[in-house]
Write a protein that holds these residues in place. Structure first.
Motif, short mmCIF file in Angstrom:
data_model
loop_
_atom_site.label_atom_id
_atom_site.label_comp_id
_atom_site.label_asym_id
_atom_site.label_seq_id
_atom_site.Cartn_x
_atom_site.Cartn_y
_atom_site.Cartn_z
N ALA A 10 0.81 -1.22 0.00
CA ALA A 10 0.00 0.00 0.00
C ALA A 10 0.84 1.27 0.00
CB ALA A 10 -0.94 0.00 1.21
N SER A 11 2.04 1.21 0.58
CA SER A 11 2.91 2.39 0.61
C SER A 11 3.82 2.45 -0.61
CB SER A 11 3.77 2.39 1.89
OG SER A 11 4.59 1.23 1.93
N GLY A 12 3.60 1.57 -1.57
CA GLY A 12 4.42 1.55 -2.77
C GLY A 12 3.96 2.55 -3.82
N LYS A 13 4.80 2.75 -4.80
CA LYS A 13 4.51 3.68 -5.89
C LYS A 13 3.74 2.96 -7.00
CE LYS A 13 8.68 6.31 -4.81
NZ LYS A 13 9.95 6.87 -5.32
N GLY A 53 10.37 -2.92 -2.98
CA GLY A 53 9.66 -2.95 -1.69
C GLY A 53 9.45 -4.36 -1.20
N SER A 54 8.25 -4.63 -0.72
CA SER A 54 7.92 -5.94 -0.14
C SER A 54 7.76 -7.03 -1.19
CB SER A 54 6.63 -5.83 0.66
OG SER A 54 5.54 -5.54 -0.22
N GLY A 55 7.68 -6.64 -2.46
CA GLY A 55 7.45 -7.62 -3.52
C GLY A 55 6.01 -7.71 -3.96
N GLY A 56 5.16 -6.89 -3.40
CA GLY A 56 3.76 -6.87 -3.82
C GLY A 56 3.61 -6.32 -5.23
N VAL A 57 2.76 -6.97 -6.04
CA VAL A 57 2.42 -6.48 -7.38
C VAL A 57 0.90 -6.45 -7.46
CG1 VAL A 57 2.63 -6.82 -9.86
CG2 VAL A 57 4.52 -7.49 -8.36
N LEU A 58 0.32 -5.29 -7.26
CA LEU A 58 -1.13 -5.13 -7.29
C LEU A 58 -1.56 -4.61 -8.65
CD1 LEU A 58 -3.88 -5.17 -5.85
CD2 LEU A 58 -3.40 -2.82 -5.10
N VAL A 59 -2.45 -5.34 -9.31
CA VAL A 59 -2.88 -5.01 -10.67
C VAL A 59 -4.29 -4.42 -10.61
CG1 VAL A 59 -3.32 -5.91 -12.97
CG2 VAL A 59 -1.46 -6.86 -11.58
N VAL A 60 -4.48 -3.28 -11.25
CA VAL A 60 -5.78 -2.62 -11.28
C VAL A 60 -6.16 -2.39 -12.74
CG1 VAL A 60 -7.09 -0.57 -10.58
CG2 VAL A 60 -5.29 -1.48 -9.08
N ASP A 61 -7.37 -2.83 -13.12
CA ASP A 61 -7.78 -2.69 -14.52
C ASP A 61 -8.69 -1.48 -14.71
OD1 ASP A 61 -10.44 -3.40 -13.91
OD2 ASP A 61 -10.09 -5.52 -14.33
N ASP A 62 -9.22 -1.34 -15.94
CA ASP A 62 -9.95 -0.14 -16.33
C ASP A 62 -11.35 -0.03 -15.72
OD1 ASP A 62 -11.23 -2.12 -17.76
OD2 ASP A 62 -10.46 -1.48 -19.70
N ARG A 63 -11.73 -0.95 -14.85
CA ARG A 63 -13.02 -0.84 -14.17
C ARG A 63 -12.94 0.11 -12.96
NH1 ARG A 63 -14.15 -7.23 -13.72
NH2 ARG A 63 -11.87 -7.16 -13.58
N THR A 64 -11.72 0.52 -12.61
CA THR A 64 -11.52 1.40 -11.46
C THR A 64 -10.98 2.75 -11.92
OG1 THR A 64 -11.03 -0.46 -10.00
CG2 THR A 64 -10.28 1.69 -9.28
#
Length: 268
Positions: A138-141, A165-176
């Motif tokens: 959450a604190s990532g760029k 960072g922690s290694g998190g890869v959060l993917v957000v698509d065009d519905r948001t």
């Protein structure tokens, strides 16, 4: 006890925390383990000198211990077969969000973000398009689809202003909407701030109000500059890493999606 007849004993005690994000900071974690409220300590003294119950303490994450085990078992040369010369070895990542195959994976450094999202993560469901990705929790760029071919190495990500960072890869698509994503992150940090220092406690609260106005489509003319000023103060003056990085998503969203914060279009 008496491991393999060596006379050496090693006892592990597990402690369950309350799920506070701020306890990712070392001294805050120590405070929590001692049964206190999760808030960062003044340093010095540092944890390595006076940590848990004021004893010298080494704080490491699980991934470090797991890699140390693999290197000791298989040898450093085997580990260095993976990755790149500048970012050797592997990284445990968590692929989450709008992907078909979310999960935890161990990958060699050097894969591109496209390979991580579309091959390892199985791509985006229902034919939707990639809007943004956030690296490191959450604190990532965040980054846009324009830089999805960037190799996942410390050096290549740094060139794009990103971090592992922690290694998190959060993917957000065009519905948001981008602004709705930033609003969600801001609400999270407003809740997770421990409240110990004013820059983080009040900065998160004030920026949240500004983000709400952008999300509702009626920001003030100086809202963007005010939020950026508060974010800069937090980066430079917050007591711990949470306050220093809480605005990473917001600031990089302004960089990659300036149309979401276009000053010339705001209400007068």
């Amino acid at each position: 006890s008496n491991i393999m007849g060596s006379g050496f004993s090693f006892h592990i005690h597990l402690n369950s925390g309350a799920g506070a994000y701020v306890c990712g900071e070392g001294s805050t974690l120590i405070e929590s383990l001692e049964g206190k409220s999760g808030r960062p300590r003044i340093k010095p003294p540092f944890i390595k000198e006076a940590g848990l119950f004021l004893l010298p303490t080494c704080v490491n994450n699980v991934e470090t211990l797991a890699l140390a085990t693999a290197i000791l078992q298989n040898g450093v040369d085997e580990y260095l077969k993976y990755g790149t010369p500048d970012s050797p070895g592997t990284k445990i990542i968590s692929v989450a969000g709008n992907v078909n195959k979310p999960g935890a994976y161990e990958i060699p450094f050097g894969l591109t973000l496209r390979e991580i999202i579309y091959e390892i993560g199985g791509g985006i469901p229902d034919g939707h398009e990639l809007l943004l990705f956030q690296l490191g929790g959450a604190s990532g760029k965040i980054g846009s689809a324009k830089i999805v071919d960037t190799p996942y190495t410390y050096q290549d990500l740094a060139k794009e202003g990103l971090v592992v960072g922690s290694g998190g890869v959060l993917v957000v698509d065009d519905r948001t909407r981008v602004i709705d994503f930033v609003k969600y992150i801001q609400e999270f940090f407003s809740h997770e701030s421990c409240g110990k220092c004013t820059p983080c406690r009040e900065g998160n609260r004030q920026i949240a109000k500004i983000i709400d106005r952008f999300a509702e489509g009626n920001p003030k003319a100086d809202d963007l500059s005010t939020a950026e000023r508060f974010a800069t103060i937090m980066q430079n003056c917050a007591f711990c890493g949470l306050g220093e990085t809480a605005q990473s998503a917001f600031l990089t969203a302004v960089k990659h999606f300036p149309e979401e914060f276009h000053v010339q279009e705001v209400a007068k």
